[in-house]
Enzyme design. Sequence first.
Site, PDB file in Angstrom:
ATOM      1  CG  ASN A 310      -2.210   0.862   0.852  1.00 35.40           C
ATOM      2  OD1 ASN A 310      -2.370   1.391  -0.256  1.00 35.40           O
ATOM      3  ND2 ASN A 310      -3.144   0.872   1.928  1.00 35.40           N
ATOM      4  CG  HIS A 346      -7.774   0.958   7.665  1.00 40.00           C
ATOM      5  ND1 HIS A 346      -6.706   1.588   7.761  1.00 40.00           N
ATOM      6  CD2 HIS A 346      -7.653   0.002   6.443  1.00 40.00           C
ATOM      7  CE1 HIS A 346      -5.811   1.476   6.940  1.00 40.00           C
ATOM      8  NE2 HIS A 346      -6.434   0.498   5.976  1.00 40.00           N
TER       9      HIS A 346
END
Length: 459
Positions: A310, A346
Amino acid sequence: MAAPLLEKLSESLGSPEPAVRLMLSILIGYPCALVYRRFLFYKAPTVLHLYHALFGLALAAFNFGTQLSHSVVCILVQFLMLRLMGRTITTVLSSFFFQMIYLLAGYYYTATEEYDIKWTMPHCVLTLKLVGLAWDYYDGGQENLNAEQKMSSLSSVPTLLEMFGFSYFYGGFLVGPQFTLRSYQRLVAGELTDCPGKPPTALKRFGLGFLCLVIYTIFSPSYPDSYFLTDEYEAQPFWYRCVFISLWAKFNLYKYVCCWVIAEGACILSGLGYNGVGPDGQHLWNACTNMKVWLFETTPLFQGTIRSFNINTNAWAARNVFKRLKFVGNKTVSHVTTLFFLAIWHGLHSGYIMCFSMEFFIIIIERQAQALVRDSPVLSSMANSALYPVIYVVQQFIHWFLMGYSLMPFCLFYYDKWLQVYLSVYFCGHICLILTFLILPYLRKALVPKKDQSPKKQE
């Protein structure tokens, strides 16, 4: 007509229909990018913004139906903030709080017991884009910018159509990668190419992404998240439970790897992946690289996995959170704040906080252990001896066990679930980390010559 076909396809593949829709949407980015490169590359900016926006909206509608209205609302509000509030820190803070509160409200109202592919998935990508856009507009009116800020700063407010094209660009709308509006503007201006009029090849990234997808499809059914909570898992020997955690982490992460690598191929094909000329004179196509697969597969270090995984989101967090906290004057505080932000970004589950807390603790210990090996003549000679292959295998097992041990709360969400798994392995990861943290100073005294005993400051 499309719905029955998708239903049959998902049944034959053994995958949920939303996952099939998502993967098809990522793949559709390739013909979209090819049409753009061959027929529209030097068209007027208005035409290109319209093209990118319409295809992105079509993909959003295909996946989430009328729920695409959430992203439309946030883009419109962001546009009005930039227009009406100007280049002020108030604009940046207003943007941050509005976009984050909207995202967190979405998480709250759509939360279920399991991970679902729903509108909040691309919306978390969009949230970072829009908050980063506010920072870049703010930087456009500042002096003493660093090289990175100069590359991304904006001289004027983008048009609404430009913001829609940037936000819904089909190569990055659904799963990323993150890129700045300036990069998108250079793409639309026809600057991101090594050979004008000729599309670059994206076959390597597509092939690699497809291979990762095959690996995930074959092995992930044998390592489901739900198995952690079964009586069968509890009944297995301790060593088996630990090995399962390691293998589960390895194969579970491939669902992210395949999506990011395939999406990167579409970005390369469009030109967005172009990153200028390297020191050796070769043209670079790594501007949208979100995975370094070779490093991911071979590194024995937790830090190496973070650097390989990521990448663009981590770069966004470093640029727009960590470095913006420079005024605090404490790297540890900046690091903790950045990880806390990523955990909240998240979602609202306790598992995210536990996961990123573990990451911070592991990184601190790993850096201290590296400094010990570097400064100790005995350990340095062992690391460079014929024993290293054995050390590497042991190190890899510890690395992937701790990776799975940290990742498990991230995927199980709720504290009662991840606590049950930690209890089943007797909190062995926590215990080993705490013992290592306590023992390292004594090992340093025993193994490092006195003149080198104070640990060197980590950058």
